[in-house]
Every structure is written in structure tokens, then in C-alpha cells.
Design a protein around this motif. Structure first.
Motif, PDB file in Angstrom:
ATOM      1  N   ALA A 263      97.157 -96.982  37.663  1.00  0.00           N
ATOM      2  CA  ALA A 263      97.288 -98.139  38.562  1.00  0.00           C
ATOM      3  C   ALA A 263      97.260 -97.710  40.022  1.00  0.00           C
ATOM      4  N   HIS A 264      96.300 -96.837  40.339  1.00  0.00           N
ATOM      5  CA  HIS A 264      96.137 -96.409  41.723  1.00  0.00           C
ATOM      6  C   HIS A 264      94.720 -96.688  42.187  1.00  0.00           C
ATOM      7  N   VAL A 265      94.568 -96.975  43.467  1.00  0.00           N
ATOM      8  CA  VAL A 265      93.279 -97.228  44.097  1.00  0.00           C
ATOM      9  C   VAL A 265      93.161 -96.277  45.286  1.00  0.00           C
ATOM     10  N   ILE A 266      92.004 -95.606  45.405  1.00  0.00           N
ATOM     11  CA  ILE A 266      91.789 -94.691  46.526  1.00  0.00           C
ATOM     12  C   ILE A 266      90.525 -95.118  47.264  1.00  0.00           C
ATOM     13  N   VAL A 267      90.635 -95.247  48.578  1.00  0.00           N
ATOM     14  CA  VAL A 267      89.503 -95.604  49.432  1.00  0.00           C
ATOM     15  C   VAL A 267      89.012 -94.329  50.116  1.00  0.00           C
TER      16      VAL A 267
ATOM     17  N   PRO B 209     105.938 -95.463  41.804  1.00  0.00           N
ATOM     18  CA  PRO B 209     104.549 -95.383  41.319  1.00  0.00           C
ATOM     19  C   PRO B 209     104.431 -94.408  40.159  1.00  0.00           C
ATOM     20  N   CYS B 210     103.328 -94.485  39.452  1.00  0.00           N
ATOM     21  CA  CYS B 210     103.117 -93.597  38.311  1.00  0.00           C
ATOM     22  C   CYS B 210     102.846 -92.156  38.739  1.00  0.00           C
ATOM     23  N   LEU B 211     102.224 -91.985  39.902  1.00  0.00           N
ATOM     24  CA  LEU B 211     101.887 -90.657  40.393  1.00  0.00           C
ATOM     25  C   LEU B 211     102.493 -90.447  41.768  1.00  0.00           C
ATOM     26  N   GLN B 212     102.698 -89.200  42.103  1.00  0.00           N
ATOM     27  CA  GLN B 212     103.280 -88.868  43.395  1.00  0.00           C
ATOM     28  C   GLN B 212     102.197 -88.307  44.317  1.00  0.00           C
ATOM     29  N   VAL B 213     101.996 -88.975  45.451  1.00  0.00           N
ATOM     30  CA  VAL B 213     101.003 -88.521  46.428  1.00  0.00           C
ATOM     31  C   VAL B 213     101.513 -87.243  47.084  1.00  0.00           C
TER      32      VAL B 213
ATOM     33  N   TYR C 155      76.778 -84.156  43.992  1.00  0.00           N
ATOM     34  CA  TYR C 155      78.070 -83.968  44.654  1.00  0.00           C
ATOM     35  C   TYR C 155      79.171 -84.331  43.665  1.00  0.00           C
ATOM     36  N   LYS C 156      80.277 -83.596  43.749  1.00  0.00           N
ATOM     37  CA  LYS C 156      81.418 -83.856  42.883  1.00  0.00           C
ATOM     38  C   LYS C 156      82.663 -84.073  43.733  1.00  0.00           C
ATOM     39  N   LEU C 157      83.335 -85.176  43.470  1.00  0.00           N
ATOM     40  CA  LEU C 157      84.560 -85.531  44.198  1.00  0.00           C
ATOM     41  C   LEU C 157      85.741 -85.434  43.240  1.00  0.00           C
ATOM     42  N   LYS C 158      86.780 -84.718  43.639  1.00  0.00           N
ATOM     43  CA  LYS C 158      87.982 -84.579  42.818  1.00  0.00           C
ATOM     44  C   LYS C 158      89.085 -85.463  43.397  1.00  0.00           C
ATOM     45  N   THR C 159      89.312 -86.598  42.767  1.00  0.00           N
ATOM     46  CA  THR C 159      90.327 -87.524  43.299  1.00  0.00           C
ATOM     47  C   THR C 159      91.747 -87.028  43.030  1.00  0.00           C
ATOM     48  N   ALA C 160      91.925 -86.147  42.053  1.00  0.00           N
ATOM     49  CA  ALA C 160      93.270 -85.672  41.720  1.00  0.00           C
ATOM     50  C   ALA C 160      93.884 -84.843  42.843  1.00  0.00           C
ATOM     51  N   LYS C 161      93.063 -84.360  43.792  1.00  0.00           N
ATOM     52  CA  LYS C 161      93.601 -83.566  44.901  1.00  0.00           C
ATOM     53  C   LYS C 161      94.596 -84.349  45.746  1.00  0.00           C
ATOM     54  N   VAL C 162      94.496 -85.663  45.698  1.00  0.00           N
ATOM     55  CA  VAL C 162      95.361 -86.501  46.523  1.00  0.00           C
ATOM     56  C   VAL C 162      96.802 -86.461  46.019  1.00  0.00           C
ATOM     57  N   PHE C 163      96.982 -86.142  44.741  1.00  0.00           N
ATOM     58  CA  PHE C 163      98.297 -86.247  44.122  1.00  0.00           C
ATOM     59  C   PHE C 163      98.912 -84.868  43.892  1.00  0.00           C
TER      60      PHE C 163
ATOM     61  N   ASP D  86      95.724 -87.418  30.807  1.00  0.00           N
ATOM     62  CA  ASP D  86      94.695 -87.739  31.791  1.00  0.00           C
ATOM     63  C   ASP D  86      95.181 -88.829  32.738  1.00  0.00           C
ATOM     64  N   PRO D  87      96.206 -88.569  33.530  1.00  0.00           N
ATOM     65  CA  PRO D  87      96.752 -89.627  34.399  1.00  0.00           C
ATOM     66  C   PRO D  87      95.839 -89.982  35.564  1.00  0.00           C
ATOM     67  N   PHE D  88      94.843 -89.124  35.860  1.00  0.00           N
ATOM     68  CA  PHE D  88      93.967 -89.370  37.009  1.00  0.00           C
ATOM     69  C   PHE D  88      92.642 -90.022  36.603  1.00  0.00           C
ATOM     70  N   ALA D  89      92.479 -90.348  35.315  1.00  0.00           N
ATOM     71  CA  ALA D  89      91.192 -90.837  34.811  1.00  0.00           C
ATOM     72  C   ALA D  89      90.705 -92.035  35.609  1.00  0.00           C
ATOM     73  N   ILE D  90      89.401 -92.040  35.881  1.00  0.00           N
ATOM     74  CA  ILE D  90      88.798 -93.127  36.659  1.00  0.00           C
ATOM     75  C   ILE D  90      88.582 -94.334  35.754  1.00  0.00           C
ATOM     76  N   GLN D  91      89.103 -95.472  36.183  1.00  0.00           N
ATOM     77  CA  GLN D  91      88.982 -96.707  35.409  1.00  0.00           C
ATOM     78  C   GLN D  91      87.754 -97.506  35.827  1.00  0.00           C
TER      79      GLN D  91
END
Length: 1149
Positions: free
Chosen positions: A525-529, A602-606, A476-484, A502-507
Motif C-alpha cells: 500500500a505504497h505509492v512512489i512518484v 505504514p507497512c514499510l519504513q522509509v 534501464y532498471k529501477l530499484k524501488t526498494a532502495k527507498v525503504f 515480497d513486500p516491495f512487489a509492484i502492483q
């Protein structure tokens, strides 16, 4: 109480000193002895052994390829000397040439279970593929010639080797000895030729006459050589350099590809001029002139079919006006020409055919294309040439891997659940046929527990992989960048142009397999649940929580204290506003307004539009850290989620934050120094906020808060450095600092790279890391302020949820969070949860800091809790339920896993807290908080990764050090069980991705495209042979094509040749000994001994024993014969002496 405090202070002093684990107090030793009597440890050193298991992913920097059409095995060689062999899905093998030289060519001994490799160091090697771990049987190292091309005819034991000088040597692949038969370049070309023809670029025998050899030279000359008469039959000249040659199966024509983008077709009996010249991608001028030259055609293959037009497949040859166009493969079939664009440059390609015989209709059915970063198979049998669905895990590097986690022994239902949602993500335009590379057999392993690997990537994607039974398959592949919000055009981007590519890179990420809750932290500096759901849902508004975290420093720039202290308040929303200061002088960027500094941004816009979420992981909450007074948020260094409590805890160099993701509120936002209690012996004095200061001439520190957003919100894969100072100034300062600390720097430079990679989670490039580390131990006057503030920053390095005793006076366990810092402190935070049900969603959760539990040397890496019997106490969790299901179904499954609080009496310890830092490990009894065991892991290096893992029914600590050592320690006594120097030197990629898991499993990213799995379990090492897949399977070689009655009558069929008569020592003589050196490989009897195991292994061992016995008997017979010969010789000499002196008198002697 007093006694406890004294011991605790002593522990702190011991941790701060450089003494070893033997210098512990007598009371602690007594306590250890008592506990040792109570806990029986079952793990012993014989349970551990380290070995590599399998390597997954795309071969890094591929250079060559070969295919066995009967065994249906694909081999890929790389520029680092690696060999990767692929069969059916799940059948993979990795082996390595010791020299590390690049592989320039591979040749299968078709259906023989052997492979010949030619390397750039002018050596050729014979690999035995009939054993599960292939080994080299023979090697031949050329001393005076550079190898450029090899050719091994089907069912022949004579290998042709072309060289840079233009000569051709012949090697017997059975004995790996050179034949005395040599084709010299000056005999092959015409005597009137004045120049050297260049290296040999092609060798092949005529499909219909094995006695005729076609030799292609780089300059454009092709020679048809008669092996029997040792002379050239025909020579074909063209004025453009040759790249490749291909035969028509009837042996009457061949095609050459040239450097000007042309293809020339030659009839073998008409050498004067080509029968046809075409430029596949050239523009044909109307006036009849030659077409414009194109790029070189690097390779061409000419394949015939019984029922239709032949196929001509070629790479390259595009016109020069297609600048920037991607690499293409061209398929010419009849009158149609199809151009297939590739995502990456083409390294090599092969046309797969139904028959291995070159003198039969080839019947091509697929083309395998090896690209620089991918492997593509094209179906030639369907309209439009669709590609086959690739069954191998070759997309690990689709976006660079930035973090990695490994979960062995997962819940059984997880893999089917992830596969069911992931199967909907697959594209549907694949070929309907089965994957053609279908050789080999799976291993018969006994390892049955589910394993999952999770990789985080630079583009914000998260991939879940099924890693069970030594295989790897994407689930399975999850794209977290879709949130922004996506970046708009450059002319209308207000803020995103500051952010790196690469502003969405997973830390980092935290995953609970039981509840399926996932939490990821990114470099911005973003956290997604995320919650897992099997139903599609559309979220109208993405839940967002902005957190303002700021760090407090001593202001040493100015005597003015800078106003009152500004504490951060644990109220939902944000802390009190900072004091008014002048905006810091920053490099001018287009998005920072002149009115004042960035603040609360914030660094990114939701994204503001509705978000359609497919089945799988769906967003529950987005948490973003915001800019504070012109300073960007610090990257998140540690993260943990707990489904039972509904909490997410994360920290960075500014402090700790606790978020209730059920109520979507911020519960705690506290600086690290404020987590210490007032009576804490490790308390650090609070500092006033640092005044904004003008940038000094000092070397810019990577963690200095005057950096711009480029340095905060950057990808772990980017290597940009701080733009604060000019390059000359940076270089000068850096050189001065290196000179100042040159001795210390030279000893620790490699370790410092890896350490900074770990500490900043690889958020900066190598140069920035080195600068930052250099600043941390340098005290030059020019950067004293920067260094002091760098040292005063204490980041959160580890977080662990548990149910324990928050205070030493507690008698019952309660929900807690253990917080570890980079300074070695372990702090306890107590959680007070409201009752379940609706009250949990309405009443607030109480959070209180309980001060320091213990202090260790070095930053804290991992923490865990054991019960009194040394059994691991995992964090409590809530069983998974579908959040989009009906309320009844939710209530059925939504119940908190009952915690089993141990019966605790006053003054009796019932838990062990296991704590591991970069330097040492400690075990602390709870609730008395008494340190009972301590072990110094390393004095000269530091630990990069440590995990508490389950192994053989018990628990241990597994550590990976920066010096390459892998160690395990028993629990709770911390006895060393394993210490192996595994890697000679650690690089940043390994430091960032190395992780241990249960059952003795571990992995790391060995290259940007490959995962290396290893085991430290003796049991797995013993069973590894049975678990590995088999490459070679007994298959009948197809029958040779029927010559037909008339061809047999009139001699029109294929002409065979007894090469033994030509190339054998009797006819050709011996080759020069100085030309090449024969090196026997380890893949003979000794290699078979190591490869044999299990039932098959026992048979193999018995066979080997018989062979050895026969060999020894043969040697004994030879020795007996030699002794008899020696005795005969002695008897003869004695008889001769007797005859000589028979008639002589004694005085004549």
C-alpha cells in the motif's frame, strides 16, 4: 432537464438488466444516427487480423540444447515441446511441437539449415530452418521402442537412434525412413552377460574411423561396434553406471563419466581396464584406498588444442559433503582445475569449437551452459574464464513479473535517454570478445516507430525495454526498494517479520512518456512518484506523505449502530480519529503489541539515511497508506499521474485519494460512497463504521478487514492464505459452499480465477482468490455477515485525467478526473488549479466531486475522451525537463502543453466520453451527458483488459475477455470489427499481464519467463515475413583437415565409410513397418507457400510455381505412361482372347 433525467434513469435500468445492446431507447438511437452522420469512421473489419509475432525471454523449463558451429545458431528445447532458436542479437525464433511432449535431444544437420528433434513421446522430427518460420518436414513415431539417445555424424544422412531396450536403429534423414540395419543389444554385449545392459546412453562414431561405432550402456558397458562386420570389436566394462562418453580427436582414447563422480580414460585397444581413473572432486585418502564417492558426473567433454593441453569440461561430480552448494561447472586444463559456480542447476552444456570436424584439433573457445533459468557463455580464451555479455532479453524473470505495460509509438528521444542512463548500470567484468552465437540476419521491416515495454517485478524493480522492430533489449532498471529500510536480522526486526517475502512487489504503475514522470504502487500500500534526471543527486530526506484511508460499513453484527458517523475529511494529513473500540482479536504475532491495535503505522519504513540517486529515475515523493485501528491498509487498485496538473490520484476498496506531489500535500481522501452527489440516482447510503468483532467460524474472506498484515501486504506471487481459521474448518466450509452452488461454480470456476486475479490485482494466491469469489456469490448462514460486507465494498478500478466538462451545465472545458468503480459507476471529479509559476507551489489545488456521469454493468476498466471528430484527446502533460538542471534550462522546457478547448455552445455536444466495463461499452456525449452508443461486449464472460488504442490513423477499443476472445470495437459507434477466440482458457498470469498498445500491438506473459507479442493489425500480419529475422544464411563449410603425406601413405588418416552400402535398402533390407510410423510434415510445399512474401517471397513463389508446374507435368507424364501401359495391356488381353476363340465354332463358346 427532466427529459435528460428520465433518459439517464432508463440507461441505469438498462445497464442493471441483462438485455443486449439492441434494447436501447428510440431517442438514443436517433441521437446515434445524428452523430453517425457527423463522424466518418475509417476503420473496417478488413484492417484487423490476429496473429502471433515474436516471443521474448528465457525458454521456460529448458531440457536440451544444440549448436551449429558453421551457421552459429543455438537451439534450445523445452519440457513443453517448444523450440527456441537464437542467432546474433535480435535474431530469435520460436516454434512448437504439436504434441507438447518434452524435447530430450536436438541435433543440427550442420550447415544444412535443418534440425532433428527427439521427444519423450518417442517421435523424431526434421525441422526446415531455411524459412523464416521453421516448419516440420518429416516426423517418425516409434511404436515399440522408447528413444533415449540420438547421434548424427557430421555430413552424414544416417541418424543413429538408441532406445531403452538397448537397441540401435538407423534413420535416413532425407526420406525419414528406417533402415533394415539394426544393432541388437544381445549381439552387442558378451554372450556370458546374464543381465540386460540397460538403455543406450551414448552413441558416437570413432573420429578417425566412421566404420566403428561406440555404444555406451547405462550399466557401465561400452561397446566398439564394427558396422561392416556387424560385430563387436571390443567391450569395456566398469562397475559404475555411465552418464556420458567423449572421444579424443585422434580416435585412440575416450573418456567416460560415471555415477560415483569418477572419470575413466580408455585406450580403444586395451579393453581390460581403464588407462586412468580420476575423481576430480574426491578427497584422496593417504593409505592408497579408493577416494570417497562423489555425486554423478552428468556430462563430460574432451577437447584438444594444437598448442597446449586439452580441455576437459564436466558438470556435477561434487563431493557429498558440499550440501547446499550451488551447481558447478568444472574446467580442467592441464594441471589446473577451475570450479565455476552457477546461479541455477545445470540442464546441459556444450563446448564451442573452431572446427566442425571431429577428427581435427578442436580448439575450444567457449562453453555455453544452459541453466534452469539462465543461459551463460564462458570464455575459455581468457584468464579466469569470464562470461560473455548476453545480448538476448533473458532476464525478464530475474524477479517474477507482477505487472506489465506496453507503449507503442513513444517520443523518439525516450529510448536513447533511457539507454544512456541504463548503460551505466552494466557490470564491467565481461569478456572483451564478441558474442559467439552470431548467426542469422535481421528482418527488413518497415515498422519504424519506437516501442517500450515496462515490467514491474516482485522484488520492487521496474525494467524498461526497447521493443522496437520485433526485438527486445533492456534499457534501464529501477530499484524501488532502495527507498525503504532493509530488513534487519530476525532477532531485531520489530515489524517487518509480518510482511511477506515480497513486500516491495509492484502492483500497478502509471507512466507519462512525454514528461517521463513515473508513478508505481506496491503491494504494501505504497505509492512512489519518480522524476527522470540525467544528473546524480543525493537526497538527504526522502519526502514522505502518510495517508489514512478507512472504509465505512453497516454494522450488522450488533443492533447497536456503533456511534456517530465518522466521515473522512479532505484535509492534508489524516481524517478524524475513529471511534474508540476494543482491539480486534487477531492471531498472535510477535510484532503486534498487547496494549492495543496497530494505528497510523505504514507497512514499510522509509529509509532515514541520505539516499544517493544515480542518473535515471529519482524519488520525488513516497506516499504510504497506514494501518487504521488494527486493520492493515487495503492494496491500491488503480493509479494515475498527470505532470501538467502535478497530481497523483489513486484508489482502493476504501475510497479515493488525490495528492499534490509538487506541494507534497493530500488534497482529497474520500470514501467511495461520499463521491456520489446527494441528488445522484446511483447514490449509495452512507454507513457507520463497522465495529470490531470477534472472528466467527465462517470461512475467512480474502478481503475481510480482520485479516492480518500478511494478507494485505503480500506479493502477487505469493500464495499464502488467511490464517484466521484452521485448515479443517476452512476445508469443511469450502466443501459445503461448493455443494451449495455446485452447478454455478462448475460452469464459471476458470473465469472466477481470472476475474479475482484482475479485481484484487493478483495480490492473493489461487486458493484465497477462489475463497473470496466463492464468498461473493454464496449466502450461507455462517458467513452472511462477511458476504454482505464484501458486497458493500466498492473499489476504485479505473482513473483517467482529462480536460472536459465537469458538469452538464458547463460550456468550457476544465481539468477533470474520471473515476470508475468496480460497481460500474463513472464519477466525475473537478480540479481547480492555481496559476502557474510560484503560485502553483503556494496556493492549494481545489478538488470537488461532481457525482455520477453514467453507470455500466461490471467494473470499469478503461475510459477515454474523443473530440467531435472522434480524435483521441490525450491527457495534457508537461514536457520533460531535468529537475536538477539550471533554472534557465528549466524555464525553457517547462511549459504546460496548451490544451485546445473545443468551441462549445450552449446545448451543443463537442466531446465523446468512451467508457468500457467488464460487460459493456458506452459512448456518452459531453457536456449533455447523453448516452448515444451502447454495446454489450459479452453476456457469458467478462472483459479482463480493455484499452482505447490508435490504429491506422483512427481509434478503437481493444478488449481481451476471460473466455480467451480478443475483440475490437469502432469509435464512436462501437461497431464490432474483430472477434477471435485466441486462447482456449485464460490463466491468472495472462489475465494480470495482458495489455494492448497503439498500432495494433499487444502482449502478455505466456510463461513465468517469456513474453508473447501479438498483433491485431492486418498490415502488420501482411508484412510479418519481411520483419522476421532469418536463421539460415549461406556459409561455406570449412575445408576438411589435411591428412598429410605420411598419413596418406601409411593409412593413418581418417577412414571414410559408404554408409549407403551398409544401411540402404539394397544391403540392409526394409525395416519392420510396425516399428515406426512416418508422418509427413506441413513444412514442404505448403509451408513454403505460407512463408513466402515480399520481393524474396515473390521469387520463392515463382520458384514454387515452376516446381509445381514441373511436378504437375511429371504427374501428367506418369499418368500418360500409365494410360499407355493400360492400353498395351488391354490390347494384349484382347489379342489373347482373339487367339483363344479364333478356331472355335459358335456352339463351342
Amino acid at each position: 432537464m427532466k427529459k435528460f433525467n428520465i433518459r439517464k434513469v432508463l440507461d441505469g435500468l438498462t445497464a442493471a438488466s441483462s438485455s443486449s445492446s439492441s434494447s436501447s431507447s428510440s431517442s438514443a438511437a436517433a441521437a446515434a444516427a445524428r452523430e453517425n452522420d457527423a463522424v466518418q469512421e475509417t476503420l473496417q473489419s478488413e484492417h484487423f487480423q490476429l496473429c502471433k509475432t515474436v516471443r521474448h525471454g528465457f525458454p521456460y523449463q529448458p531440457s536440451s540444447m544444440a549448436f551449429d558451429p558453421v551457421q552459429k545458431i543455438l537451439a534450445v528445447g523445452t519440457q513443453t515441446g517448444a523450440l527456441r532458436l537464437f542467432g546474433r542479437a535480435g535474431v530469435e525464433c520460436y516454434c512448437q511441437h504439436e504434441s507438447g511432449a518434452a524435447v530430450i535431444q536436438l541435433q543440427f544437420l550442420i550447415n544444412e539449415g535443418a534440425l532433428v528433434s527427439a521427444l519423450t513421446d518417442d517421435s523424431i522430427h526434421l525441422w526446415n530452418l531455411r524459412q523464416k518460420i521453421p516448419a516440420i518436414l518429416h516426423s517418425l513415431k516409434f511404436n515399440r521402442e522408447r528413444i533415449t539417445y540420438c547421434h548424427l555424424p557430421f555430413q552424414s544422412k544416417w541418424l543413429y537412434i538408441g532406445t531403452e531396450r538397448g537397441n540401435i536403429h538407423i534413420v535416413n534423414v532425407e526420406s525419414f525412413t528406417l533402415s533394415g540395419y539394426v544393432i541388437m543389444w544381445n549381439k552387442a554385449i558378451e554372450l556370458s552377460t546374464k543381465s540386460h545392459p540397460g538403455p543406450v546412453v551414448h552413441i558416437s562414431d570413432n573420429p578417425m574411423d566412421e566404420g566403428k561405432l561406440l555404444i555406451g550402456y547405462e550399466c557401465g558397458v561400452v561397446v566398439l561396434w564394427d558396422l561392416k562386420s556387424k560385430k563387436a570389436d571390443y567391450r569395456y566394462n566398469y562397475d559404475e553406471a555411465i552418464h556420458s562418453v567423449a572421444w579424443h580427436h585422434e580416435g585412440k582414447q575416450f573418456v567416460c563419466s560415471h555415477s560415483d563422480g569418477t572419470l575413466t580414460t580408455w585406450n580403444i585397444r586395451a579393453p581390460a581396464k581403464p588407462g586412468q581413473i580420476i575423481t576430480p572432486h574426491g578427497k584422496q585418502p593417504k593409505d592408497g584406498k579408493k577416494p570417497e564417492p562423489c555425486k554423478p558426473i552428468l556430462k563430460v567433454e574432451y577437447k584438444t588444442t594444437r598448442a597446449g593441453d586439452p580441455f576437459m569440461v564436466l558438470s556435477g561430480g561434487l563431493s557429498y559433503d558440499t550440501v547446499g552448494r550451488r551447481a558447478c561447472l568444472t574446467v580442467m586444463h592441464g594441471k589446473s582445475t577451475t570450479v565455476l559456480e552457477m546461479d541455477y542447476p545445470i540442464v546441459d552444456f556444450l563446448t564451442l569449437c573452431e572446427t566442425p570436424y571431429p577428427n581435427d584439433f578442436q580448439e575450444p573457445y567457449a562453453v555455453v551452459v544452459l541453466l534452469e533459468k539462465d543461459l551463460v557463455l564462458i570464455d575459455l580464451g581468457q584468464i579466469g574464464y569470464p562470461i560473455f555479455e548476453n545480448p538476448y532479453p533473458l532476464t525478464i524473470h530475474e524477479s517474477p513479473v507482477t505487472c506489465c505495460e506496453y507503449f507503442a509509438d513513444c517520443p523518439a528521444e525516450l529510448i536513447p535517454a533511457l539507454y544512456s542512463v541504463g548503460s551505466r548500470q552494466k557490470r564491467q567484468s565481461y569478456s572483451k570478445k564478441e558474442w559467439p552465437v552470431s548467426g542469422g540476419n535481421w528482418g527488413q521491416g518497415t515498422q519504424s516507430y519506437p516501442e517500450i515495454i515496462i515490467t514491474g517485478h516482485a522484488d520492487g524493480s521496474v525494467k524498461f525495454w526497447d521493443a522496437s522492430a520485433l526485438m527486445l533489449q533492456v534499457l534501464y532498471k529501477l530499484k524501488t526498494a532502495k527507498v525503504f529500510e532493509r530488513a534487519r536480522g530476525k532477532e531485531e526486526k520489530p515489524s517487518t517479520d509480518i510482511v511477506e517475502e515480497d513486500p516491495f512487489a509492484i502492483q500497478t504503475l502509471s507512466w507519462c512518456p512525454e514528461s517521463r514522470m513515473l508513478c508505481v504502487a506496491g503491494v504494501s500500500a505504497h505509492v512512489i512518484v519518480y522524476r527522470f534526471s540525467k544528473q546524480e543527486v543525493t537526497t538527504e530526506v526522502v519526502p514522505l506523505l502518510e495517508v489514512r484511508m478507512q472504509c465505512e460499513f453497516s454494522d450488522v453484527d450488533s443492533p447497536d449502530p456503533g456511534g456517530d458517523q465518522t466521515p473522512t475529511l479532505p484535509t492534508p494529513g489524516a481524517s478524524s480519529s475513529p471511534q474508540e473500540t476494543e482491539p480486534p482479536s487477531q492471531p498472535s504475532t510477535g510484532s503486534i503489541s498487547s496494549d492495543g491495535p496497530w494505528d497510523n503505522i505504514p507497512c514499510l519504513q522509509v529509509r532515514s539515511s541520505p539516499l544517493k540517486q544515480s542518473p535515471g529515475y529519482q524519488v520525488e515523493l513516497v506516499i504510504q497508506l497506514v494501518w487504521v485501528s488494527g486493520e492493515p491498509p487495503q492494496q491500491i487498485t488503480s493509479l494515475a499521474i498527470n505532470s501538467s496538473y502535478g497530481l497523483v490520484v489513486f484508489g482502493n476498496s476504501n475510497g479515493l485519494a488525490v495528492v499534490d506531489y509538487l506541494q507534497k500535500t493530500l488534497l482529497l481522501n474520500m470514501g467511495t460512497s461520499d463521491l456520489y452527489s446527494p441528488s445522484d440516482p446511483y447514490q449509495r447510503q452512507p454507513h457507520s463504521p463497522r465495529k470490531a468483532r470477534q472472528p466467527s467460524g465462517a470461512l475467512c474472506d480474502s478481503n475481510d478487514a480482520s485479516n492480518t498484515l500478511e494478507d494485505r501486504c503480500k506479493s502477487p506471487t505469493s500464495g499464502s492464505t488467511s490464517p484466521c481459521n484452521s485448515d479443517d474448518e476452512r476445508k469443511q466450509n469450502f466443501i459445503e459452499k461448493v455443494k451449495f452452488k455446485s452447478r454455478r461454480f462448475s460452469k464459471t470456476v476458470a473465469n472466477d480465477f481470472a476475474k479475482m486475479s484482475r479485481k484484487i490485482s493478483s495480490s492473493s494466491g489461487q486458493k484465497t482468490d477462489l475463497d473470496a469469489k466463492d464468498n461473493s456469490f454464496t449466502r450461507s448462514r455462517s458467513s452472511s455477515v462477511t458476504s454482505i460486507e464484501k458486497e458493500s465494498r466498492e473499489a476504485i478500478s479505473s482513473i483517467h485525467f482529462c480536460e472536459s466538462f465537469a458538469r452538464k451545465t458547463d460550456s468550457l472545458v476544465s481539468p477533470c478526473v474520471l473515476v470508475g468503480t468496480t460497481q460500474g459507476s463513472v464519477l466525475m471529479v473537478a480540479i481547480s488549479l492555481p496559476p502557474g509559476g510560484d503560485q502553483r507551489l503556494q496556493q492549494p489545488v481545489g478538488i470537488s466531486s461532481c457525482g455520477t456521469l453514467v453507470r455500466l454493468k461490471g467494473g470499469i476498466l478503461t475510459m477515454a475522451l474523443l473530440d467531435s471528430a472522434a480524435t483521441l484527446l490525450p491527457p495534457s502533460y508537461e514536457p520533460w525537463y531535468d529537475p536538477n538542471a539550471s533554472d534557465e534550462e528549466k524555464e525553457k522546457s517547462r511549459r504546460r502543453r496548451p490544451a485546445s478547448p473545443p468551441s462549445s455552445q450552449e446545448g451543443q455536444d463537442s466531446q465523446f466520453a468512451v467508457l468500457c466495463s467488464e460487460k459493456q461499452a458506452k459512448v456518452v456525449a459531453m457536456p449533455s451527458q447523453t448516452r448515444i452508443y451502447k454495446h454489450s461486449i459479452t453476456e457469458t464472460s467478462f472483459v479482463l483488459r480493455a484499452d482505447v488504442v490508435q490504429m491506422a490513423g483512427a481509434n478503437c477499443i481493444a478488449c481481451f475477455c476471460a473466455n480467451g476472445h480478443i475483440m475490437t470495437l469502432s469509435l464512436p459507434s462501437l461497431r464490432p470489427l474483430l472477434d477471435v477466440n485466441y486462447l482456449p482458457l485464460t490463466d491468472m498470469r495472462i489475465a494480470r499481464t495482458f495489455c494492448f498498445s497503439n498500432q495494433g500491438q499487444a502482449l502478455y506473459l505466456t510463461s513465468p519467463t517469456e513474453i508473447q507479442r501479438i498483433t491485431y493489425s492486418q498490415d502488420t500480419c501482411d508484412n510479418l515475413q519481411e520483419m522476421l529475422s532469418e536463421l539460415f544464411t549461406p556459409v561455406e563449410t570449412p575445408e576438411a583437415p589435411n591428412r598429410g603425406f605420411f598419413k596418406g601413405l601409411f593409412g593413418g588418416g581418417a577412414q571414410s565409410l559408404d554408409r549407403e552400402d551398409l544401411f540402404g535398402e539394397t544391403a540392409a533390407g526394409k525395416a519392420s513397418r510396425s516399428l515406426a510410423q512416418h508422418i509427413p510434415g506441413p513444412g514442404g510445399m505448403e509451408g513454403m507457400k505460407g512463408a513466402a512474401s515480399g520481393v524474396v517471397g515473390e521469387l520463392a513463389r515463382a520458384r514454387i510455381a515452376l516446381d509445381e508446374r514441373g511436378q504437375k507435368l511429371g504427374e501428367l507424364e506418369e499418368r500418360t505412361a500409365a494410360m499407355m501401359s493400360s492400353a498395351d495391356s488391354f490390347s494384349k488381353h484382347a489379342h489373347d482372347m482373339m487367339l483363344k476363340y479364333k478356331d472355335k465354332k459358335w456352339y463351342q463358346l
